[in-house]
Design a protein around this motif. Sequence first.
Motif, mmCIF file in Angstrom:
data_model
loop_
_atom_site.group_PDB
_atom_site.id
_atom_site.type_symbol
_atom_site.label_atom_id
_atom_site.label_comp_id
_atom_site.label_asym_id
_atom_site.label_seq_id
_atom_site.Cartn_x
_atom_site.Cartn_y
_atom_site.Cartn_z
ATOM 1 N N ASN A 172 33.771 -20.199 19.662
ATOM 2 C CA ASN A 172 32.651 -20.794 20.389
ATOM 3 C C ASN A 172 33.100 -21.550 21.627
ATOM 4 O OD1 ASN A 172 30.005 -20.307 19.187
ATOM 5 N ND2 ASN A 172 31.001 -21.061 17.343
ATOM 6 N N THR A 224 30.828 -19.375 23.819
ATOM 7 C CA THR A 224 29.453 -19.871 23.813
ATOM 8 C C THR A 224 29.297 -20.956 24.876
ATOM 9 O OG1 THR A 224 29.388 -19.441 21.458
ATOM 10 C CG2 THR A 224 27.603 -20.760 22.374
ATOM 11 N N THR A 273 26.365 -19.520 16.048
ATOM 12 C CA THR A 273 27.139 -18.672 16.959
ATOM 13 C C THR A 273 26.372 -17.398 17.290
ATOM 14 O OG1 THR A 273 29.127 -19.498 15.900
ATOM 15 C CG2 THR A 273 29.372 -17.560 17.287
ATOM 16 N N ASN A 322 24.443 -16.623 20.866
ATOM 17 C CA ASN A 322 24.904 -15.514 21.687
ATOM 18 C C ASN A 322 23.891 -14.375 21.727
ATOM 19 O OD1 ASN A 322 27.693 -16.150 22.737
ATOM 20 N ND2 ASN A 322 27.919 -16.668 20.576
#
Lengths: 325, 333
Positions: free
Chosen positions: B38, B42, B301, B305
Motif C-alpha cells: 500500500n 495506494t 487495499t 485500488n
Amino acid sequence: MKRKVDMRVLLGTYGVVVALVLLIAFGWWRYENFLGMFNVMSVLRYNSMFALVALGMCFVIMTGGIDLSVGSAAALGSVAAALGSHYGIIPGIAGGVGAGLLVGVINGALVTRLNIMPFIATLATMLAASGAALLLANNQSVSISYETGFMNLGQGNLWILPIPAVIAALAYVVGSVILNFTSAGRTVLAIGGNEDATNMMGLRTGRIKFLTYLASGGLAGLAGVILAAQFGAGQPIEGVGWELFAIAAVVVGGTLLTGGKGSVGTTLAGVLLLGILFNMLNFENGMGWISLSAYWQSVIRGGFLLIVVIIQAKLMSKGARYVTS
Amino acid sequence: MSETVSSSSAKPARFVDPLDFLARYGTLVALALLIVFNLFFTRNFATLQTLNVNLTQVCTIVIVAIGMTMVIGTGGIDLSVGSIMAISGALAPLIFLGTIFPVGNMGVSVAVAIAVALLAATLLGLFNGWLVAKMRIQPIIATLVLFIAGRGIAQVLTNGNLQVFRVPEFQWIGLARPFGIPVQVMIMVVMIVLAAWVLQRTVFGRQILATGGNEKAADLAGIPVDRVKLAVYAISGFCAGVAGLVVIAINSASDANLVGLGMELDAIAAVAVGGTLLVGGKATVIGTLIGALTIQLVRYTLLANGLPEGAALMVQAAIIAGAVWLQQQGRVR
C-alpha cells in the motif's frame, strides 16, 4: 435395556412429527381457511426453497460437517439462473444448479483435500459466493425472461400442486432412498459416527464427504433457480440467514450436529414446523387479536427454537444416562 | 501418520522450517506485505486519515472478536453477537433520549444508558452460557436461538424505527479524538490488553484453555468447567454490547435492522485467521487483532485500488481459507 434407549431416541427424533401434527391441529382449530387449499399450497410453495437447502444441510451435518455457504450459493444460483433463463428453461436450471455445484465442489475440495474445518471452509465460500453473485449481477437484481416459461418453476402448478413443492418432494424421496437404501447413505452416517473408524474400514470417507458438499451446493443452486422464478429476478443479496434457518430446521428435525444420526423425513418435518409457525403468525396478524408486528415473529421463532432444543437436550441427556448406567 | 511425525522430529537441527514459520507468523507477514504494498501503490495511504478509517472500521470487529476468542478458546462458538449488538444499540438511545423514562441530567442519563445496555448484553451472554453449560446444548444451536430472536427483540424495542440522536456526551465514544486518537480505538486497545493479560497470566485464562483442550480432563482436574463457560459467554455478550454502543455512537443513529448484521461471521473469521484453533484449547487475542487488521487491510487495499465489492469479498474468502490452511500445516508438524 437397549429397548429403553431406543424409546428415548425415538421420541427425540420423532417428537418433531408429533409437534408438527399438534401445530397443524391447533391451526385448524383456531383459524378458518388454515387448511384451505390456497393456504396449504402457498405454504408449500414458499417453503420448498428452504426444504431443498435443509435437505443438503442434513446430509452435510450427518457427516459431522456444516455448510454455511448455502444461502450465498442460492443467491448466486438465482443470479445465474436468471441470466440463463433468457436462453430457455434448461439453460436457466443448468445455470442455477451449476453455480451451486461449483460452490459445492470448492467446499468439498477445501474440506476433504485441504482438511480445512467445514465451518471455516464454508464461511469462506459463503463470502466468495456472495461476492461472485454481486459481480455477476453487477450489484443489482437480474430480471428473468418471461417468454421462456422459466417462471413456471416458481409460480406454476402441476395439476394443483405447486411445481417447486413437487421438485422439493422429489428431492426428499431421492434423499431418503439414498440415505436408507444405499451404501453411500450408510457411509454418511458412519462418517459422522466415527470418521477414523470408517476410514480404517476401507470406506471412501473423503469421496462421500465431498459428495455431501456437492449435493448441498447443487440443492442450494436449485433453491436459487426457484427463488429467481418465484421473484421474477435473480437476487444477489438474498439468502442471508438461510444457512442458519436450515441448520435450525435440521436440528429441530432431530439430527445431531455432531453427526452420525439423522433422518431426511424429520428434517422435512422440521422445515414445515418452522414454516407453518411463520404462516400461523401471519394468520394471527390477520385476525387482529394481537397485532404482531413482523418484528415479533423472529422473537417467537427464536423462543420456539429454544423450547425445542431444551426439550431435545433433556431427552438426549436422559437417553445418555440410560446408556451409561 | 506416525512416519511423518518421526521424520519431522528427526531433524531438530533445522532452525527455521519455512512452512512452520509461515504457519506461525504468516498472518503477520501478510499484514507487513500489505502495508508495504500500500505504501507504494495506494495513493494517500500513509496518512492519518487512512489509519483512522481503517482503525474505526476494524474497531467493532476486534472488540467483538475479543469475546469470541475466549468463547472459541473453550471449544464453543457465539453466533448471537450481532443480535446482542443490536439490542445494546437499541437500548441505550431509548434511555438517554428519555423514551423509557424522562431525562434529567444528560450526563447521568448517558451513564445509565451505557450501564443498562452493557448489563443487558452481559445477561444475554450469560443466558447463552446457561444453555451451553447447564442445558448441555451445542454452542452453535444455543447461540442460534438469540441470533434469531435477538434482532427481533431489538426491533420490538424500537418498533423497527431508526433512532437518530445528537447527544455529544454519548457520541464522544464514537467521534472524540483526545490526543488525535479516537476514543473507540482506545477502548479497543484497553480491552485487547486486558483480555491478553487474562488469557496469558491468570488462572481463569488457563481454565479457558484447559476446558477447550479437553473438557473431561479439565473437569476431572477440578476446573469449574461450567462456570468457565458461563463466564466466557457473558464476556462475549459484554464485548458485543460495547461494540453495539460504539457502532451507534459513530453513526449518531441506531437501526435495529442493521447494527451488527453479519458481525458473528466477521468476528469468527478474524479469530480463525488470527491463529486461534476453532476446536478450542489454544487462543490468542493479539493474533485475533492481527487477523482482523489483515482482513480489513485486504478489503481496504482492494477497494482503494478500484476493485468492485464483489471481487473484494472473493479475495477476502481466499485469504481466510488460505490463512487457516497454512496454520494447519504448522499444527500437523
